[in-house]
Design a protein around this motif. Structure first.
Motif, PDB file in Angstrom:
ATOM      1  N   ARG A   1      12.067 -35.042 -31.162  1.00 47.17           N
ATOM      2  CA  ARG A   1      12.129 -33.790 -31.917  1.00 47.17           C
ATOM      3  C   ARG A   1      10.963 -33.746 -32.914  1.00 47.17           C
ATOM      4  O   ARG A   1       9.932 -33.146 -32.622  1.00 47.17           O
ATOM      5  CB  ARG A   1      13.502 -33.658 -32.603  1.00 47.17           C
TER       6      ARG A   1
ATOM      7  N   HIS B   1       8.495 -38.436 -44.434  1.00 47.89           N
ATOM      8  CA  HIS B   1       7.188 -38.131 -43.837  1.00 47.89           C
ATOM      9  C   HIS B   1       6.113 -38.979 -44.495  1.00 47.89           C
ATOM     10  O   HIS B   1       6.278 -39.502 -45.595  1.00 47.89           O
ATOM     11  CB  HIS B   1       6.894 -36.632 -43.923  1.00 47.89           C
TER      12      HIS B   1
ATOM     13  N   THR C   1      10.263 -33.922 -46.928  1.00 44.10           N
ATOM     14  CA  THR C   1       9.596 -33.082 -45.924  1.00 44.10           C
ATOM     15  C   THR C   1       8.071 -33.170 -45.947  1.00 44.10           C
ATOM     16  O   THR C   1       7.434 -33.155 -44.904  1.00 44.10           O
ATOM     17  CB  THR C   1      10.077 -31.623 -46.095  1.00 44.10           C
TER      18      THR C   1
HETATM   19  C1  LIG Z   1      14.579 -30.797 -40.227  1.00 46.85           C
HETATM   20  C2  LIG Z   1      14.152 -31.676 -41.332  1.00 46.85           C
HETATM   21  C3  LIG Z   1      15.014 -32.867 -41.448  1.00 46.85           C
HETATM   22  C4  LIG Z   1      12.750 -32.132 -41.151  1.00 46.85           C
HETATM   23  O1  LIG Z   1      12.293 -32.427 -40.085  1.00 46.85           O
HETATM   24  C5  LIG Z   1      11.957 -32.301 -42.370  1.00 46.85           C
HETATM   25  O2  LIG Z   1      12.350 -31.861 -43.440  1.00 46.85           O
HETATM   26  O3  LIG Z   1      10.872 -32.872 -42.258  1.00 46.85           O
END
Ligand SMILES: CC(C)C(=O)C(=O)O
Ligand SMILES: CC(=O)SCCNC(=O)CCNC(=O)[C@H](O)C(C)(C)COP(=O)(O)OP(=O)(O)OC[C@H]1O[C@@H](n2cnc3c(N)ncnc32)[C@H](O)[C@@H]1OP(=O)(O)O
Length: 518
Positions: free
Chosen positions: A32, A215, A186
């Motif tokens: 994903r 991230h 995020t």
């Molecule tokens: C959908 C969310 C968990 C996401 O991928 C993010 O905030 O990076």
């Protein structure tokens, strides 16, 4: 297996009194968020194969995709759901009924629903008030729960959200039925200390398991994930090879190996399969794994420096924190500019050549010199290079037995000149000079030597092999010479094909002359 938390006094002390879970759940989002890597698009077949491998690897949850995004995505997720894998299959959905319906239709075990909560996202993207966002989240969670599906709820951009409001959102999500809450960093702005603080605060208020999704915009995704675990997070989102939006997500292989080998935390991951899956994901995503990537990079267990190779050969842990086999890798001793004699001796042994038995000290020193010289040219010295160098050094007659020595050679070639070579050979203390033209510089050089030697020795065969790639590759020349009733085949290796050719021919001449009847 070494666990640093038990064996290293500093780590042990630093982790004292922390509520680190004994077991951490690995939520893999390669299919994903990993697939959101710009330029990456997996076919349903590729997604299915990766999902099977992730399951083999032992991940607890596979986020198989974002069902509403396309028909191909739905096809892949449906198929993955039908495989009855051990891992829970999860699909992502906005807090939107249509997204949730499509995910339900695919047959997922868990729906990961999300809505952004930070002021930036509220104001500019969603254009919704704090209250509206809570209502949308609650409605989505309740709707999923009505269908008997597990819910993981994310407050997108959680780490840039007002803490009080974030706690309120998560509390309302849990009241609505969320089984687990996920804290996404995020855009990767967290630092480990802040992540620890945030999870610690949430732990006081939230009574369902807490997950993190970090991230890597500042290269801190793994460190922040581990800090979250130190504060009690029970689940970590990660991707194979750290794939994901922008700088990527926390790399699964790094998170898992840190949890297992440093913290002594249990996961279900079969770590010896990490390298293999990393290679598979790299192949299908067409995103190369950088050589110096931790755990799964080609250099993760490679040693070129003499001091390191010596240490590793004496005891692997000197320069390896974990054994390569633990992650499905192999130790590599690389020869090059920084190589030391211990590594070269070990490499020769690996190739079946023992110093003191198959080669003498003088030959060994010459081999070391030639390997380092090749390394100096910026080359990674391969096994084949070493073999060619050894054959070249070992195959040469001792100086005292040589009748002919090359004193000088000059070749001239170009598009408007006839390739010409001139040589000066020392033949039994006498200097003989000659020159010749040829179809190319090698041909001219060999003919010039023949002319200086006379007609009694003839070149019968000539072959050239490039050992390594590149214009500065080591070239191996093999020649067969005939004279005085004998036929001799000799080899020489050099990065300069003219020199390799000349050396091979002169070596052959010496071997014939050494055995001739005077
Ligand atoms: C959908 C969310 C968990 C996401 O991928 C993010 O905030 O990076
Ligand atoms: C942080 C993350 O990684 S989130 C996941 C990101 N991944 C993706 O976006 C990949 C897949 N996405 C897609 O295929 C498409 O974007 C879709 C199908 C989801 C949506 O496509 P579209 O309907 O054309 O909308 P588009 O993507 O242009 O814009 C997003 C819309 O969703 C809304 N939205 C964004 N997040 C949420 C959310 N969590 N809940 C509800 N609505 C949301 C936006 O406000 C915007 O709404 P609008 O169309 O009313 O203005």
């Amino acid at each position: 297996m070494i666990i640093y938390r038990e064996e290293n006094e500093i780590i042990k002390k630093a982790l004292e009194n922390l509520n680190i879970p004994e077991r951490v759940y690995i939520f893999d989002t390669t299919l994903r968020d990993g697939e959101q890597t710009p330029g990456v698009s997996l076919t349903p077949e590729e997604k299915i194969e990766i999902a099977i491998k992730l399951d083999d690897l032992g991940v607890d949850v596979i986020e198989a995709g974002f069902p509403v995004s396309s028909l191909g995505e739905q096809e892949a997720i449906k198929k993955i759901c039908s495989l009855n894998l051990n891992a829970e299959i999860c699909g992502l959905a906005r807090a939107v009924k249509k997204d949730i319906d499509v995910a339900i239709e695919c047959g997922v075990d868990r729906i990961h629903t999300f809505i952004a909560t930070s002021p930036l996202h509220r104001k500019y993207k969603l254009k919704k008030s704090k209250e509206e966002i809570i209502d949308i989240a609650v409605e989505a969670i309740e709707y999923i729960k009505e269908h008997g599906i597990r819910v993981e709820f994310s407050a997108e951009d959680a780490t840039r959200t007002e803490l009080d409001y974030l706690i309120e959102v998560y509390k309302k999500a849990v009241e609505a039925g969320a089984d687990i809450i996920n804290v996404p960093d995020t855009v990767g702005v967290m630092i480990p200390r802040a992540m620890y603080y945030l999870i610690n605060e949430l732990k006081k208020e939230i009574k369902v398991p807490i997950s993190v999704h970090c991230h890597n915009d500042f290269g801190l995704a793994v460190a922040n994930s581990l800090a979250a675990v130190e504060a009690g997070a029970e689940q970590v989102h990660c991707t194979i090879n750290g794939l994901g939006e922008r700088g990527g997500n926390a790399a699964l292989e790094e998170v898992v190996m840190s949890l297992v080998s440093i913290y002594g935390v249990k996961t279900e991951i079969k770590t010896e399969k990490l390298y293999e899956i990393s290679q598979l994901v790299s192949k299908y995503t067409e995103i190369k794994v950088q050589p110096n990537k931790a755990v799964v990079g080609e250099n993760a267990f490679a040693h070129e420096s003499g001091i390191h190779a010596h240490g590793v050969l004496a005891h692997a842990l000197t320069y390896e924190p974990i054994p390569p086999e633990l992650v499905g890798q192999k130790r590599k001793i690389i020869l090059g500019k920084h190589t030391g004699t211990h590594a070269i001796e070990a490499k020769l042994k690996e190739l079946g050549i023992e110093v003191g038995k198959d080669i003498n000290k003088e030959q060994f020193e010459e081999i070391v010199k030639r390997i380092k010289a090749l390394g100096d040219k910026g080359k990674r010295v391969t096994d084949r290079d070493v073999e060619a160098i050894v054959e070249d050094v070992v195959g040469k007659l001792a100086k005292k037995d040589r009748v002919v020595e090359l004193e000088q050679i000059a070749v001239m070639t170009g598009n408007k000149v006839i390739p010409t070579a001139s040589v000066a050979l020392k033949i039994e203390e006498e200097i003989k000079k000659s020159s010749a033209i040829g179809v190319g510089p090698v041909d001219a050089a060999v003919k010039a030597i023949q002319r200086a030697i006379g007609e009694k020795i003839k070149l019968k065969e000539y072959h050239i092999n490039a050992i390594t790639g590149g214009t500065d590759a080591l070239a191996e020349v093999i020649v067969t010479l005939e004279g005085y009733g004998r036929e001799i085949t000799t080899k020489a290796a050099s990065e300069d094909i003219v020199r390799a050719s000349v050396e091979a021919v002169i070596d052959g001449i010496n071997k014939i002359l050494a055995k001739r009847e005077k």
